[in-house]
Design a protein around this motif. Structure first.
Motif, PDB file in Angstrom:
ATOM      1  N   GLN A  43      -9.636   8.554  -1.450  1.00 15.79           N
ATOM      2  CA  GLN A  43     -10.965   8.470  -2.121  1.00 15.79           C
ATOM      3  C   GLN A  43     -11.799   9.630  -2.350  1.00 15.79           C
ATOM      4  O   GLN A  43     -12.356   9.902  -3.193  1.00 15.79           O
ATOM      5  CB  GLN A  43     -11.987   7.592  -1.060  1.00 15.79           C
ATOM      6  N   THR A  44     -11.334  10.540  -1.464  1.00 16.63           N
ATOM      7  CA  THR A  44     -11.965  12.100  -1.617  1.00 16.63           C
ATOM      8  C   THR A  44     -11.121  13.010  -1.553  1.00 16.63           C
ATOM      9  O   THR A  44     -11.601  14.317  -1.645  1.00 16.63           O
ATOM     10  CB  THR A  44     -12.948  12.225  -0.099  1.00 16.63           C
ATOM     11  N   ARG A  98     -10.064   5.187  -7.764  1.00 14.09           N
ATOM     12  CA  ARG A  98     -11.060   5.236  -6.804  1.00 14.09           C
ATOM     13  C   ARG A  98     -12.342   4.155  -6.969  1.00 14.09           C
ATOM     14  O   ARG A  98     -12.727   3.623  -5.917  1.00 14.09           O
ATOM     15  CB  ARG A  98     -11.925   6.659  -6.737  1.00 14.09           C
ATOM     16  N   LYS A 117     -15.342   3.222   2.520  1.00 12.49           N
ATOM     17  CA  LYS A 117     -15.198   4.247   3.510  1.00 12.49           C
ATOM     18  C   LYS A 117     -14.549   3.657   4.939  1.00 12.49           C
ATOM     19  O   LYS A 117     -14.011   4.267   5.651  1.00 12.49           O
ATOM     20  CB  LYS A 117     -16.484   4.584   3.967  1.00 12.49           C
TER      21      LYS A 117
END
Length: 339
Positions: A43-44, A98, A117
C-alpha cells in the motif's frame, strides 16, 4: 475485470511457507538483469524484494494450525479492453490495486471497522499470460495435437529402428495437421504454455490471513457475508462479503479511469448468467442498439460465435440460449472476457 480469491494450497506435501508461491510469482524475472526485474509492492512501498515478502507472510501466522491456510492469493486480471483504456500502464494498475485493497478491507464484517492499514499484503505485476488446457482455443486444437504427437512418436520409432515407414511422408502429414489446426498465433498452432499476444498485464496479490498485528484473523474464505458467533462468551461479528468486494472493485476501476463498461463486462451480468440465464438474455435484449452491438463485438472477440443477438424473446430458443451460455462460461473461465 476478472478477480479470483484462492486460499493457500493444502496438498499432501503441505508447506506452510509462502516461499513456493513467491517463487512462482518470480517466474517472469528469471534470466533478467536486476534493473529489469519486477519487484513487489504494497500500500505504501515499491521495490520490495521476494525474501522480505516470504519473511513477513511466514511470520504472521500466530495461533493458526498446521492445516490452516496462512495466506490467500488474489488475482486481478483486467480484460484487454480495460488494459487498452489505461494504455497498459503499470503504474495505473498499481494505483488501482491500492484502491482495490481498500475495498478488500472494507468487505470484512467485524465489530471494529477494518481498514487497509490492518491488512498485510504484497502485490506483483506480471505482463504475460500463457494458454492453459482450459482455454477454448487449446481445447479445439487438442484433436490435432494428439494426432501430431502420435505421428511424431512414429517418426522417432522409425529413426531408432523399432518400426518401418516413410519418414518424409509422415512429416508431410504432420505439417498438414499443423496447417489445419483451427487456432494459430503468429502462424503457430496454439498450445498449452504459449504466451498470449496483446496486452496481458495482471496483478497477483499475496495477503496474510492474519491482520498486520498478527492477532486477528482476516479470512476472505468465510462462508458467510455477515454472521455473528459466540467467542469466549461474547457475541462477535464475522464474515467477508465477496459480492460487495467484486462489485466495488469494478466500480472503483470505472470511476478511477472513467471507463464506460458494457453490460456483458459487468459482475452483475456474470451473476445473472450463472443464476438466471433467461434474465441475462432478457437484459441483453433490452440494451440500446449501440450497446447491444458493442456487447456482440465483445462476445465475438472472446471467441463466442454470435451471428446475431435476437431482437425479441421469441427468437431466443432455449437450446440456443444454453449453447451461448456455455460459450460465455468457457470464455469467463479462460479469462477471455472481463465479466
Amino acid at each position: 475485470m476478472y478477480i479470483a480469491i484462492t486460499r493457500q494450497h493444502l496438498g499432501d506435501n503441505y508447506n506452510g511457507s509462502a516461499s513456493d508461491f513467491v517463487k512462482y510469482l518470480e517466474k517472469e524475472n528469471e534470466g533478467k538483469a536486476p534493473e529489469d526485474r519486477e519487484l513487489f509492492f504494497n500500500q505504501t512501498e515499491n521495490d520490495i524484494d521476494a525474501q522480505r515478502v516470504i519473511a513477513e507472510i511466514d511470520a504472521n501466522t500466530a495461533k493458526l494450525s498446521k492445516r490452516d491456510p496462512k495466506f490467500y492469493s488474489i488475482m486481478v486480471s483486467p480484460s484487454q479492453a480495460e488494459l487498452k483504456h489505461i494504455g497498459n500502464e503499470p503504474e495505473k494498475l498499481k494505483q488501482y490495486t491500492r484502491e482495490l485493497m481498500k475495498t478488500y478491507a472494507a468487505s470484512f464484517y467485524r465489530d471494529k471497522e477494518v481498514s487497509v492499514k490492518d491488512v498485510l499484503y504484497f502485490a506483483k505485476l506480471e505482463r504475460e499470460r500463457t494458454y492453459s488446457e482450459k482455454d477454448k482455443k487449446v481445447k479445439e486444437n487438442q484433436a490435432y495435437a494428439s494426432k501430431i504427437l502420435e505421428l511424431q512418436h512414429q517418426v522417432r520409432a522409425i529413426k531408432e529402428g523399432r518400426e518401418q515407414g516413410d519418414v518424409p511422408k509422415i512429416q508431410e502429414k504432420i505439417q498438414a495437421l499443423e496447417r489445419e489446426a483451427p487456432h494459430k498465433q503468429n502462424g503457430k498452432r496454439i498450445v498449452t504454455g504459449m504466451v498470449k499476444e496483446g496486452h496481458q498485464s495482471h496483478i497477483h496479490i499475496i495477503v496474510s490471513r492474519k491482520d498486520i498485528t498478527n492477532s486477528h484473523s482476516l479470512s476472505p474464505g468465510s462462508k458467510f457475508r455477515t454472521s455473528e458467533t459466540i467467542l469466549n462468551g461474547e457475541k462477535v461479528k464475522q464474515g467477508f462479503d465477496r459480492d460487495r468486494f467484486y462489485r466495488a472493485a469494478e466500480k472503483s476501476f470505472d470511476k478511477q479511469f472513467s471507463y464506460r463498461r458494457n453490460f456483458v463486462e459487468t459482475y452483475h451480468a456474470r451473476n445473472l448468467l450463472d443464476k438466471d440465464p433467461k434474465q441475462f438474455f432478457a437484459a441483453l435484449l433490452g440494451l440500446p442498439t449501440n450497446e447491444k452491438q458493442a456487447a456482440r463485438q465483445l462476445l465475438f472477440k472472446a471467441g463466442i460465435k454470435v451471428p446475431s443477438i435476437p431482437t425479441n424473446k421469441a427468437q431466443l430458443a432455449y437450446k440456443a440460449m444454453m449453447q451461448l451460455k456455455k460459450g460465455i462460461g468457457k470464455a469467463i473461465e479462460s479469462g477471455s472476457i472481463g465479466i
